[in-house]
Design an enzyme around this catalytic site. Structure first.
Site, mmCIF file in Angstrom:
data_model
loop_
_atom_site.group_PDB
_atom_site.id
_atom_site.type_symbol
_atom_site.label_atom_id
_atom_site.label_comp_id
_atom_site.label_asym_id
_atom_site.label_seq_id
_atom_site.Cartn_x
_atom_site.Cartn_y
_atom_site.Cartn_z
ATOM 1 N N CYS A 187 2.348 33.548 48.379
ATOM 2 C CA CYS A 187 3.332 33.725 49.154
ATOM 3 C C CYS A 187 4.175 34.637 48.291
ATOM 4 O O CYS A 187 4.786 34.127 46.880
ATOM 5 C CB CYS A 187 4.272 33.120 49.661
ATOM 6 S SG CYS A 187 6.163 33.406 50.783
ATOM 7 N N LYS B 256 51.148 41.533 43.109
ATOM 8 C CA LYS B 256 50.853 40.205 42.872
ATOM 9 C C LYS B 256 49.350 39.996 41.920
ATOM 10 O O LYS B 256 48.305 40.565 42.994
ATOM 11 C CB LYS B 256 50.744 39.320 44.461
ATOM 12 C CG LYS B 256 50.640 37.697 43.927
ATOM 13 C CD LYS B 256 50.760 36.827 45.028
ATOM 14 C CE LYS B 256 51.117 35.817 44.774
ATOM 15 N NZ LYS B 256 49.872 34.625 44.220
ATOM 16 N N CYS C 199 9.342 27.999 52.570
ATOM 17 C CA CYS C 199 7.872 28.045 52.848
ATOM 18 C C CYS C 199 7.223 27.212 51.856
ATOM 19 O O CYS C 199 7.320 26.939 50.898
ATOM 20 C CB CYS C 199 7.869 29.388 52.789
ATOM 21 S SG CYS C 199 5.991 30.174 52.342
ATOM 22 N N GLU D 191 57.104 43.710 42.872
ATOM 23 C CA GLU D 191 55.701 43.966 41.450
ATOM 24 C C GLU D 191 54.307 43.607 42.232
ATOM 25 O O GLU D 191 54.385 43.137 43.641
ATOM 26 C CB GLU D 191 55.738 42.801 40.782
ATOM 27 C CG GLU D 191 56.833 42.841 40.345
ATOM 28 C CD GLU D 191 56.912 41.566 39.032
ATOM 29 O OE1 GLU D 191 56.682 40.789 39.161
ATOM 30 O OE2 GLU D 191 58.231 41.747 38.442
ATOM 31 N N LYS E 89 51.788 37.809 50.512
ATOM 32 C CA LYS E 89 50.369 37.841 50.916
ATOM 33 C C LYS E 89 50.031 39.388 51.787
ATOM 34 O O LYS E 89 49.782 39.527 53.062
ATOM 35 C CB LYS E 89 49.482 36.692 50.974
ATOM 36 C CG LYS E 89 50.151 35.721 49.753
ATOM 37 C CD LYS E 89 49.200 35.455 48.722
ATOM 38 C CE LYS E 89 48.468 34.159 49.116
ATOM 39 N NZ LYS E 89 47.748 33.814 48.132
ATOM 40 N N TYR F 127 54.666 39.329 33.233
ATOM 41 C CA TYR F 127 56.079 39.643 34.515
ATOM 42 C C TYR F 127 57.740 38.799 34.651
ATOM 43 O O TYR F 127 57.852 38.661 35.289
ATOM 44 C CB TYR F 127 55.705 39.200 35.538
ATOM 45 C CG TYR F 127 54.410 38.349 36.676
ATOM 46 C CD1 TYR F 127 55.007 37.419 36.250
ATOM 47 C CD2 TYR F 127 53.171 38.467 35.911
ATOM 48 C CE1 TYR F 127 54.048 36.252 36.295
ATOM 49 C CE2 TYR F 127 52.279 37.292 36.568
ATOM 50 C CZ TYR F 127 52.788 35.455 36.576
ATOM 51 O OH TYR F 127 51.672 35.164 36.638
ATOM 52 N N CYS G 142 4.768 35.589 54.754
ATOM 53 C CA CYS G 142 3.428 35.272 54.106
ATOM 54 C C CYS G 142 3.116 34.444 55.652
ATOM 55 O O CYS G 142 1.469 34.491 55.716
ATOM 56 C CB CYS G 142 3.231 34.231 52.990
ATOM 57 S SG CYS G 142 4.050 32.795 53.457
ATOM 58 N N CYS H 85 7.201 31.617 58.033
ATOM 59 C CA CYS H 85 7.634 32.229 56.397
ATOM 60 C C CYS H 85 7.385 34.178 56.846
ATOM 61 O O CYS H 85 6.562 34.629 57.571
ATOM 62 C CB CYS H 85 6.644 32.272 54.888
ATOM 63 S SG CYS H 85 6.989 33.287 53.857
ATOM 64 N N ASP I 58 45.953 39.002 41.026
ATOM 65 C CA ASP I 58 44.654 37.922 41.496
ATOM 66 C C ASP I 58 44.050 37.649 40.518
ATOM 67 O O ASP I 58 43.201 37.992 40.091
ATOM 68 C CB ASP I 58 44.225 37.975 42.551
ATOM 69 C CG ASP I 58 43.756 36.714 43.590
ATOM 70 O OD1 ASP I 58 43.948 35.880 42.913
ATOM 71 O OD2 ASP I 58 43.126 37.324 44.244
HETATM 72 S S1 IVH Z 1 56.276 35.129 39.158
HETATM 73 C C1 IVH Z 1 58.220 31.148 39.432
HETATM 74 N N1 IVH Z 1 54.899 37.988 39.646
HETATM 75 O O1 IVH Z 1 51.012 34.012 41.108
HETATM 76 C C2 IVH Z 1 57.305 32.448 39.910
HETATM 77 N N2 IVH Z 1 53.803 35.824 40.035
HETATM 78 O O2 IVH Z 1 52.117 31.843 43.623
HETATM 79 C C3 IVH Z 1 56.748 32.457 38.942
HETATM 80 N N3 IVH Z 1 51.191 36.116 40.136
HETATM 81 O O3 IVH Z 1 51.508 31.288 39.411
HETATM 82 C C4 IVH Z 1 55.527 33.252 39.367
HETATM 83 N N4 IVH Z 1 51.221 37.917 40.367
HETATM 84 O O4 IVH Z 1 50.604 33.384 38.867
HETATM 85 C C5 IVH Z 1 54.861 35.883 39.164
HETATM 86 N N5 IVH Z 1 53.780 39.362 39.564
HETATM 87 C C6 IVH Z 1 54.025 38.276 39.413
HETATM 88 C C7 IVH Z 1 53.074 37.696 39.753
HETATM 89 C C8 IVH Z 1 52.811 36.158 39.977
HETATM 90 C C9 IVH Z 1 50.841 36.745 40.257
HETATM 91 C C10 IVH Z 1 50.801 34.816 40.439
HETATM 92 C C11 IVH Z 1 51.793 33.685 39.197
HETATM 93 C C12 IVH Z 1 52.017 33.070 39.618
HETATM 94 C C13 IVH Z 1 51.121 32.474 41.427
HETATM 95 C C14 IVH Z 1 52.276 31.527 42.280
#
Ligand code: IVH
Length: 687
Positions: free
Chosen positions: A424, A109, A418, A107, A306, A219, A403, A400, A111
């Site tokens: 200025c 991740k 400045c 999946e 990551k 998720y 000026c 500056c 942010d």
């Molecule tokens: S599963 C027990 N799935 O990443 C694991 N987390 O570093 C539960 N996050 O606190 C998390 N996308 O905020 C999961 N597809 C994804 C995610 C995800 C982002 C975040 C989540 C978690 C953090 C863990």
């Protein structure tokens, strides 16, 4: 009647899902608003049929309250991080020792900020932040405003009670809009969409959350006796019940497939409208998940891969030293354009002289630039092997760049300044831009470019000069013309009505922000009294410490400033507090239209209260109107317009409740304090 309410709730929930989750609306915005309005009216008339899952609840409320801490029934764990495919391979080996041939789900991740939603009998009952993993904050009211979070589930087959977890994200577009507004209002912009999402969820006024454009991705379902054998099945079911579940999840059956997914995603994510920082790899089978279990921190059945913080190498071509309103000089790198995280980077922040010295930056250097989600990329290092022969250390200018005045750097200050405040140009432009800004004198039509033009033409050099500008002087200037010139002159004229606390804020005295200005105005009640106050008297005022007191004295002791203030007085700007000034921000940035006559207060009193609590009186209902304060015999045109634009209509009692009952300082304490960190309410449209 009850049937109609229920029918409307159902219809609106369906349209909401079609619009916000499926991106396939079936009715026009206008029609949607009309249905919503009908429902809101019926609900107002029948409070006995109230329902917290009604689509009207998406608007949020303006009442503030602290967040209640709630223990998570199942702890919210985090994920182990990996940074290479080899580490992912190690994870797979560990899993496969236990499970043999294993299916994984890969999946995105996301942010953002983690959230846990509890549904009972198909109804959202609670939304809690991750907190420390064991307990988090109850942010249900705020989460209800997020359109992609279903308040009531569709279809059937959901467990009677379950938790679903996911991420609240702020899409890039909403993030950029929010930061532009914050910059315009002289507020510190959020560093990245993650911080913006987390900060927004913790706002006290859910109406403000509603307009911040948050989104969600779910998720993971947690619960006892879930009717699924695999994670993939549960995601499909959740999608069917109305949750936003990413379509980018994929079942992978080997390390090679996982590697392909990672490689594809690392490219695809660059064009996604929201931030992602990696891939999450989860064991698909729930039975195997259970066998693998978890450590105290993270599950053994999932791992995060990551993406590397995106960086690129390019050349440092030159450095600009830009001067701000306060005279602070900031170095900005001009780079050979380079592609980074989906955008072309041409400039990077260099902070201050210490930072330049630390990296030993030199013009011509090959430098590494990194974008860690921050708005402006930064230079993180120099590739010494590529340093051109004969390069010389970068020197901070002595004078500056705008000026020519000799720069000063006070003890303990990271920045150079400045000192030529009066002469200025960028400082002059910056001060005037602050003076006319929305939260200060709110004069429209005067952007920085126009102000720079007026300064360059010698028409203005202080805010006081604005009050003697004529249409005849402005109209012939490039890009202006008769109409804009008239608007500017009208706007300047109207600013004479701006209340004293905002005038004080507009002066741009160092350390005197909006709240301090209100406290000062409440205490001294006139510019004259304020100007006569000693440092000790100033320091005695709430929220004014020695540093602020010294800065205020320094401001008024300067002859130049004294003269400007004198001319502003002559121009008719308000130098006295006419209303009971309450130092409250509850209505900060809200535009309110008053119409009709009222039982308790006169219209003028209500207008004063609006200003006193940081709000803005507006003559006519417009797209940015937040509330129509409606009395008896309200103007029908105003009412119709408000309905059309979905502007929230409130009566006197509701208004008084909002401002803490009395309209004075008392009772509004909670609202004021809670919003202190983030009171960027500009608009809170009802739907
Ligand atoms: S599963 C027990 N799935 O990443 C694991 N987390 O570093 C539960 N996050 O606190 C998390 N996308 O905020 C999961 N597809 C994804 C995610 C995800 C982002 C975040 C989540 C978690 C953090 C863990």
């Amino acid at each position: 009647m009850k049937n109609r309410i229920e029918q409307l709730r159902k219809e609106l929930a369906t349209h909401n899902h079609k619009y916000y989750v499926e991106n396939a609306p079936e009715i026009s915005d206008g029609e949607f608003d009309r249905l919503m309005r009908e429902l809101a009216d019926l609900e107002a008339a029948h409070p006995e049929w109230d329902d917290p899952t009604s689509p009207t609840r998406r608007v949020g409320s303006d009442l503030s309250r602290g967040f209640v801490t709630v223990a998570h029934r199942w702890p919210m764990l985090s994920l182990g991080n990996t940074y290479s495919v080899e580490e992912v391979a190690d994870f797979c080996r560990r899993v496969e020792v236990e499970g043999g041939e294993v299916e994984y789900v890969c999946e995105l991740k996301f942010d953002g900020t983690a959230i846990s939603l509890t549904y009972e009998n198909g109804v959202l009952v609670r939304a809690v932040t991750r907190g420390d993993g064991v307990s988090g904050d109850d942010v249900t009211d705020n989460v209800r405003t997020i359109r992609s979070v279903p308040l009531r589930l569709s279809e059937e087959g959901w467990p009677a009670a379950f938790e679903i977890r996911g991420e609240i994200v702020m899409p890039f577009a909403a993030f950029e809009r929010l930061n532009a507004e914050r910059e315009e209002a002289d507020e510190v912009p959020f560093a990245n969409p993650r911080n913006a999402a987390a900060g927004s969820l913790k706002l006290q006024a859910s109406a403000e959350v509603a307009r911040r454009g948050l989104d969600s991705f779910l998720y993971g379902i947690t619960g006892d006796g879930l009717p699924f054998a695999t994670h993939a099945e549960s995601l499909d079911a959740a999608r069917g019940w109305g949750f936003r579940v990413s379509e980018r999840s994929r079942v992978c059956r080997s390390l090679d497939e996982i590697r392909d997914y990672i490689a594809e995603t690392d490219v695809a994510r660059r064009s996604l409208p929201y931030a992602t920082d990696g891939v999450v790899i989860k064991v698909n089978s729930y039975a195997l998940q259970r066998r693998l279990g978890a450590t105290s921190k993270s599950p053994r059945w999932a791992v995060a891969y990551k993406f590397a913080a995106e960086s690129a190498m390019t050349r440092l071509l030159s450095v600009d030293f830009s001067v701000g309103r306060t005279g602070a000089v900031t170095p900005v790198a001009n780079l050979e354009p380079v592609q980074l995280a989906g955008t072309t980077v041409r400039r990077a922040s260099m902070h201050n002289a210490d930072q330049i010295a630390l990296l030993d930056l030199r013009v011509g250097d090959a430098v590494w630039v990194e974008k860690g989600g921050e708005i402006i990329p930064k230079i993180t290092g120099v590739e010494m092997s590529e340093r051109p022969a004969g390069s010389v250390p970068l020197e901070f200018p002595l004078c500056c760049p705008a000026c020519g005045a000799v720069l000063v750097r006070d003890e303990g200050e990271a920045k150079h300044f400045c000192p030529n405040r009066a002469g200025c140009p960028p400082q002059i432009v910056g001060r005037i831009a602050h003076f006319v800004s929305r939260r200060a004198m709110d004069i429209e039509g005067l952007g920085e470019e126009t102000i720079a033009l007026l300064v360059a033409e010698g028409l203005v050099s202080t805010p006081a000069d604005l009050y003697v500008l004529s249409v005849g002087q402005l109209a012939p200037l490039p890009r202006l013309g008769e109409k804009s010139a008239e608007n500017i002159v009208d706007g300047v004229g109207a600013s004479r009505e701006v209340p004293f606390p905002r005038v004080l804020f507009a002066l741009g005295i160092r350390f005197v922000g909006e709240t301090t200005a209100k406290h000062l105005a409440a205490h001294f009640r006139s510019m004259e009294a304020l100007m006569a106050a000693s440092e000790e008297e100033l320091a005695a005022v709430e929220e004014v410490g020695e540093k602020v007191a010294a800065s205020i004295r320094e401001y008024f002791d300067s002859q130049e400033n004294f003269a400007v203030v004198g001319r502003l007085r002559e121009a008719g700007v308000r130098f006295e507090a006419t209303e009971r000034v309450a130092a409250s921000d509850v209505l900060a940035g809200r535009h309110i239209v008053i119409s009709g006559s009222f039982a308790i207060h006169s219209r003028d009193e209500l207008k004063e209260m609006i200003e006193a609590h940081g709000g803005r009186n507006q003559a006519a209902v417009a797209a940015n109107t937040d509330f129509l304060l409606a009395g008896e015999r309200i103007g029908l045109a105003k009412l119709a317009k408000a309905n059309k634009l979905g502007v929230k209509i409130i009566d006197e009692a509701q208004f008084l409740e909002m401002v803490g009952g009395s309209g004075g300082a008392s009772g509004s304490e909670n609202l004021t304090n809670s919003d202190k960190n983030d009171n960027n309410h500009k608009q809170a449209s009802l739907f």
